[in-house]
Design an enzyme around this catalytic site. Structure first.
Site, PDB file in Angstrom:
ATOM      1  N   ASN A   8      41.419  37.468  57.544  1.00  0.00           N
ATOM      2  CA  ASN A   8      41.304  36.441  58.575  1.00  0.00           C
ATOM      3  C   ASN A   8      42.008  35.177  58.125  1.00  0.00           C
ATOM      4  O   ASN A   8      41.864  34.124  58.733  1.00  0.00           O
ATOM      5  CB  ASN A   8      39.830  36.162  58.917  1.00  0.00           C
ATOM      6  CG  ASN A   8      39.320  37.210  59.902  1.00  0.00           C
ATOM      7  OD1 ASN A   8      40.016  37.577  60.848  1.00  0.00           O
ATOM      8  ND2 ASN A   8      38.135  37.722  59.655  1.00  0.00           N
ATOM      9  N   ASN A  11      47.200  31.928  57.357  1.00  0.00           N
ATOM     10  CA  ASN A  11      48.387  31.535  56.570  1.00  0.00           C
ATOM     11  C   ASN A  11      49.039  32.747  55.932  1.00  0.00           C
ATOM     12  O   ASN A  11      50.256  32.915  55.976  1.00  0.00           O
ATOM     13  CB  ASN A  11      48.006  30.521  55.486  1.00  0.00           C
ATOM     14  CG  ASN A  11      47.658  29.192  56.086  1.00  0.00           C
ATOM     15  OD1 ASN A  11      48.284  28.769  57.062  1.00  0.00           O
ATOM     16  ND2 ASN A  11      46.654  28.544  55.535  1.00  0.00           N
ATOM     17  N   ASP A  68      43.519  43.426  47.536  1.00  0.00           N
ATOM     18  CA  ASP A  68      42.365  43.094  46.713  1.00  0.00           C
ATOM     19  C   ASP A  68      42.896  42.648  45.350  1.00  0.00           C
ATOM     20  O   ASP A  68      43.858  43.221  44.846  1.00  0.00           O
ATOM     21  CB  ASP A  68      41.445  44.308  46.559  1.00  0.00           C
ATOM     22  CG  ASP A  68      40.036  43.873  46.166  1.00  0.00           C
ATOM     23  OD1 ASP A  68      39.376  43.214  46.979  1.00  0.00           O
ATOM     24  OD2 ASP A  68      39.618  44.163  45.033  1.00  0.00           O
ATOM     25  N   HIS A 176      50.997  37.525  41.006  1.00  0.00           N
ATOM     26  CA  HIS A 176      50.572  38.904  41.259  1.00  0.00           C
ATOM     27  C   HIS A 176      50.642  39.244  42.753  1.00  0.00           C
ATOM     28  O   HIS A 176      51.163  40.269  43.139  1.00  0.00           O
ATOM     29  CB  HIS A 176      49.132  39.052  40.743  1.00  0.00           C
ATOM     30  CG  HIS A 176      48.260  37.873  41.087  1.00  0.00           C
ATOM     31  ND1 HIS A 176      48.464  36.632  40.541  1.00  0.00           N
ATOM     32  CD2 HIS A 176      47.248  37.715  41.968  1.00  0.00           C
ATOM     33  CE1 HIS A 176      47.602  35.769  41.048  1.00  0.00           C
ATOM     34  NE2 HIS A 176      46.849  36.406  41.923  1.00  0.00           N
ATOM     35  N   ARG A 177      50.102  38.349  43.596  1.00  0.00           N
ATOM     36  CA  ARG A 177      50.055  38.640  45.035  1.00  0.00           C
ATOM     37  C   ARG A 177      51.463  38.684  45.622  1.00  0.00           C
ATOM     38  O   ARG A 177      51.805  39.569  46.403  1.00  0.00           O
ATOM     39  CB  ARG A 177      49.207  37.575  45.755  1.00  0.00           C
ATOM     40  CG  ARG A 177      48.816  37.972  47.151  1.00  0.00           C
ATOM     41  CD  ARG A 177      47.815  37.009  47.783  1.00  0.00           C
ATOM     42  NE  ARG A 177      46.579  36.895  47.043  1.00  0.00           N
ATOM     43  CZ  ARG A 177      46.309  35.953  46.136  1.00  0.00           C
ATOM     44  NH1 ARG A 177      47.166  35.002  45.877  1.00  0.00           N
ATOM     45  NH2 ARG A 177      45.174  35.969  45.490  1.00  0.00           N
TER      46      ARG A 177
HETATM   47  P1  IMP Z   1      40.657  38.440  46.715  1.00  0.00           P
HETATM   48  O1  IMP Z   1      40.594  39.920  46.543  1.00  0.00           O
HETATM   49  O2  IMP Z   1      42.035  37.950  47.067  1.00  0.00           O
HETATM   50  O3  IMP Z   1      39.568  37.924  47.616  1.00  0.00           O
HETATM   51  O4  IMP Z   1      40.359  37.800  45.257  1.00  0.00           O
HETATM   52  C1  IMP Z   1      39.109  37.975  44.592  1.00  0.00           C
HETATM   53  C2  IMP Z   1      38.847  36.813  43.666  1.00  0.00           C
HETATM   54  O5  IMP Z   1      39.814  36.788  42.605  1.00  0.00           O
HETATM   55  C3  IMP Z   1      38.940  35.430  44.310  1.00  0.00           C
HETATM   56  O6  IMP Z   1      37.722  35.049  44.889  1.00  0.00           O
HETATM   57  C4  IMP Z   1      39.300  34.539  43.134  1.00  0.00           C
HETATM   58  O7  IMP Z   1      38.156  34.204  42.384  1.00  0.00           O
HETATM   59  C5  IMP Z   1      40.163  35.455  42.288  1.00  0.00           C
HETATM   60  N1  IMP Z   1      41.601  35.263  42.601  1.00  0.00           N
HETATM   61  C6  IMP Z   1      42.373  36.041  43.406  1.00  0.00           C
HETATM   62  N2  IMP Z   1      43.634  35.589  43.444  1.00  0.00           N
HETATM   63  C7  IMP Z   1      43.644  34.479  42.675  1.00  0.00           C
HETATM   64  C8  IMP Z   1      44.676  33.555  42.324  1.00  0.00           C
HETATM   65  O8  IMP Z   1      45.851  33.637  42.754  1.00  0.00           O
HETATM   66  N3  IMP Z   1      44.308  32.553  41.509  1.00  0.00           N
HETATM   67  C9  IMP Z   1      43.046  32.387  41.030  1.00  0.00           C
HETATM   68  N4  IMP Z   1      42.057  33.223  41.320  1.00  0.00           N
HETATM   69  C10 IMP Z   1      42.350  34.263  42.138  1.00  0.00           C
END
Ligand code: IMP
Length: 190
Positions: A8, A11, A68, A176-177
């Site tokens: 959701n 951005n 994830d 990473h993302r």
């Molecule tokens: P999600 O799967 O993208 O929701 O990430 C899970 C959790 O990993 C987030 O709530 C953050 O605590 C941590 N996290 C994910 N990506 C990042 C980042 O780029 N920087 C810092 N923490 C991150």
């Protein structure tokens, strides 16, 4: 062609929409009326990404992708990993999570860590995954106020600044993302 991005975060949705062919129309979870919490009960990052896309396919019938992410710290056997968001409890409190991490690393010499993102894509009845990894170390204290999550304590390899001291643009060049999203986009463009 319609493809759901199981998020959701508008951005994130807009960013990816601009990079993929216009024949693919991205839909958010709210666009398809999905307001419930999607189960994320797998013990692995990859498993959770796959669980999300399979849930959408099964309950809403759409082709879909989901991401994830977790922070994996070597000397903590890969923790907090899949529990990164709620490492210090259910509240998803970044400061509490970082404090717990720094406390658990107090006696450790090896502070190597990596962020790992897995994107799962279910398209034309096939499942694909795309992984992005960013390696670095955990600092001894928080530095910087940009970004979110563990950014103030993550020092990417080859940099003197934490993720929270880099600009968003600099972080997006190496994160990473971003790496996982680039792989997804190459796949969709082909
Ligand atoms: P999600 O799967 O993208 O929701 O990430 C899970 C959790 O990993 C987030 O709530 C953050 O605590 C941590 N996290 C994910 N990506 C990042 C980042 O780029 N920087 C810092 N923490 C991150």
């Amino acid at each position: 062609m319609k493809l759901v991005f199981a998020t959701n975060n508008l951005n994130k949705l807009k960013e990816v929409q601009e990079l993929i062919p216009s024949r693919i129309q991205l839909l958010s979870l709210s666009d398809i009326g999905c307001t419930e919490d999607i189960p994320e009960t797998s013990p692995t990052i990859e498993g959770n990404a796959i669980q999300k896309v399979q849930y959408i396919k099964e309950h809403y019938g759409y082709d879909c992708f989901a991401d994830d992410t977790g922070l994996q710290v070597d000397s903590l056997d890969g923790e907090p990993g899949v529990y990164s968001a709620r490492y210090a409890g259910k509240a998803k409190d970044s400061n509490a999570n970082m404090l717990k991490l720094l406390t658990n690393l107090e006696e450790k010499e090896n502070r190597n860590a990596q962020f790992k993102t897995v994107i799962a894509l279910c398209i034309n009845d096939r499942l694909h995954t795309f992984t992005g990894i960013c390696k670095g170390t955990i600092t001894k204290e928080k530095r910087g106020d940009q970004g979110f999550g563990y950014d103030p304590v993550f020092l990417p390899n080859g940099f003197d600044e934490t993720f929270a001291e880099l600009s968003l643009e600099e972080k997006n060049n190496i994160s990473h993302r971003a790496i996982a999203i680039k792989k997804l986009i190459i796949f969709l463009n082909n």
